[in-house]
Design an enzyme around this catalytic site. Structure first.
Site, PDB file in Angstrom:
ATOM      1  N   TRP A 165       0.825  -1.208   0.000  1.00  0.00           N
ATOM      2  CA  TRP A 165       0.000   0.000   0.000  1.00  0.00           C
ATOM      3  C   TRP A 165       0.858   1.256   0.000  1.00  0.00           C
ATOM      4  CZ3 TRP A 165      -4.354  -1.303  -1.770  1.00  0.00           C
ATOM      5  CH2 TRP A 165      -4.890  -2.553  -1.463  1.00  0.00           C
ATOM      6  N   ASP A 224      -0.968   6.820   6.467  1.00  0.00           N
ATOM      7  CA  ASP A 224      -2.102   5.966   6.132  1.00  0.00           C
ATOM      8  C   ASP A 224      -2.281   5.003   7.292  1.00  0.00           C
ATOM      9  OD1 ASP A 224      -3.895   4.099   5.200  1.00  0.00           O
ATOM     10  OD2 ASP A 224      -2.720   3.507   3.448  1.00  0.00           O
ATOM     11  N   LYS A 248     -11.913  -1.586   8.515  1.00  0.00           N
ATOM     12  CA  LYS A 248     -11.156  -2.537   9.307  1.00  0.00           C
ATOM     13  C   LYS A 248     -11.421  -2.352  10.806  1.00  0.00           C
ATOM     14  CE  LYS A 248      -7.721  -2.449   5.637  1.00  0.00           C
ATOM     15  NZ  LYS A 248      -7.976  -3.737   4.999  1.00  0.00           N
TER      16      LYS A 248
END
Length: 358
Positions: free
Chosen positions: A102, A170, A194
């Site tokens: 990511w 992030d 999440k």
């Protein structure tokens, strides 16, 4: 009612009591005669939910008054582009620390908009570890970007780096899982699916001083100031996702806040990692011990045949989501906030039993 042990990496498990609460309010939300999904985002009833969710997040994370809390759409993937669109260009540079897939995607978007310097220390080891320091940061970058937790490789920053340049993170996969010092960051972003709630809403927490440097020549929807001025109501927000997020935040408050949540997450991760370490002839953990994620436990088995047998038996036992990401294979147990300690206990017991039999 049948409930499985859900170890999916995202969208992930939600607290059962939150789901039950949402079920009770689904048809008639607090006496309105409507579902939250049906009401106007301009109504006073929805606005109360919206503002309540912001207030809860501020309390839980200790967000100072000079930071904005935004509820956006597009996931972390849009933020990969929106951040450099706003804060690169005009000769400015950004530093990206690569610790997994990511962070690579975030870097790939940033290079479209300005000069990017890369710290790729973790790549040489196959993303098994997290760097101790960021030597490239000389204080002259528009921002330094990190990914706090790496879902695919199962690593996590145990402590966040102290940077000279503004720090952007992030935190999609570990926000709200432990206490953090928000003032260490210029901007934090996180997809909700999440730890915060269902998919569809993205949280951005940003310092006013940092936001002041945005690019004013972007389309309206791509400027942070648009959403700051409108309290994230410039266009129709994902109202139902924000409502469920508010209920999840209330659940975290009832648990005792982030200190209690962090201890609960530590117990879950320890149960599974200890099972891996007890049986090194069967289980091969991916991450270095010092960089092990509390959220995503990644491991392989001694052979592909054993791996197939493990995943097959796990499915028969009602364990869902243990197959590793398609890009790396192996196994992964995601232990986000809503996963009960008892689920981790059952998984660890199964792992012990499987190892004894194989």
């Amino acid at each position: 009612m049948k409930r499985v042990d859900n170890f999916n990496a995202g969208p992930a498990a939600l607290p059962l009591e939150v789901l039950e609460e949402v079920r009770e309010e689904l048809i008639d939300f607090r006496g309105t005669g409507m579902s939250v999904m049906e009401m106007s985002h301009r109504s006073k009833e929805y606005e109360a939910v919206h503002n309540e969710a912001q207030a809860r997040l501020r309390r839980l994370l200790g967000i100072p008054d000079d930071y904005r809390v935004l509820f956006l759409q597009g996931g972390a993937s849009l933020q990969f582009a929106m951040i450099p669109m706003n804060f690169l260009g005009d000769g400015r540079r950004a530093l990206y620390v690569l610790t997994g897939a990511w962070s690579e995607k975030a870097r790939d978007e940033a290079v479209r908009f300005g000069e990017v310097v890369v710290n790729d220390w973790a790549t040489a080891g196959g993303y098994r570890d997290i760097p101790d320091r960021i030597p490239e940061d000389d204080g002259a970058f528009a921002y330094v970007h990190i990914t706090s937790n790496n879902t695919i490789f199962g690593t996590q920053w145990p402590q966040f780096p102290k940077t000279l340049s503004p720090l952007v993170a992030d935190m999609s996969s570990d926000i709200l899982s432990r206490p953090i010092e928000v003032t260490d960051f210029a901007l934090i972003y996180a997809g909700a699916q999440k730890n915060l709630g269902p998919s569809g809403v993205t949280v951005v927490i940003a310092k006013d001083e940092f936001l002041a440097g945005e690019n004013a020549n972007l389309p309206t929807m791509l400027r942070y100031s648009t959403h700051v001025k409108s309290n994230s109501l410039y266009n129709t927000p994902p109202t139902f996702a924000i409502y469920i997020m508010d209920r999840v935040l209330a659940w975290v408050e009832r648990l005792g806040g982030l200190a209690a949540v962090a201890e609960r997450n530590r117990k879950k991760a320890a149960l599974v990692y200890e099972a891996i370490d007890r049986h090194p002839q069967v289980y091969l953990g991916h991450a270095e011990k010092r960089a092990r994620s509390q959220m995503n436990v990644t491991f392989r088995l001694a052979s592909e045949e054993l791996e197939r047998a493990f995943l097959s038996e796990a499915a028969e036992r009602g364990f869902v989501g243990l197959k590793g990401h398609r890009s790396v294979g192996g196994c992964r147990a995601s232990l986000y906030n809503a996963v009960p300690v008892e689920a981790a206990e059952r998984l660890a017991q199964f792992m012990d039993d499987f190892a004894r039999r194989h």
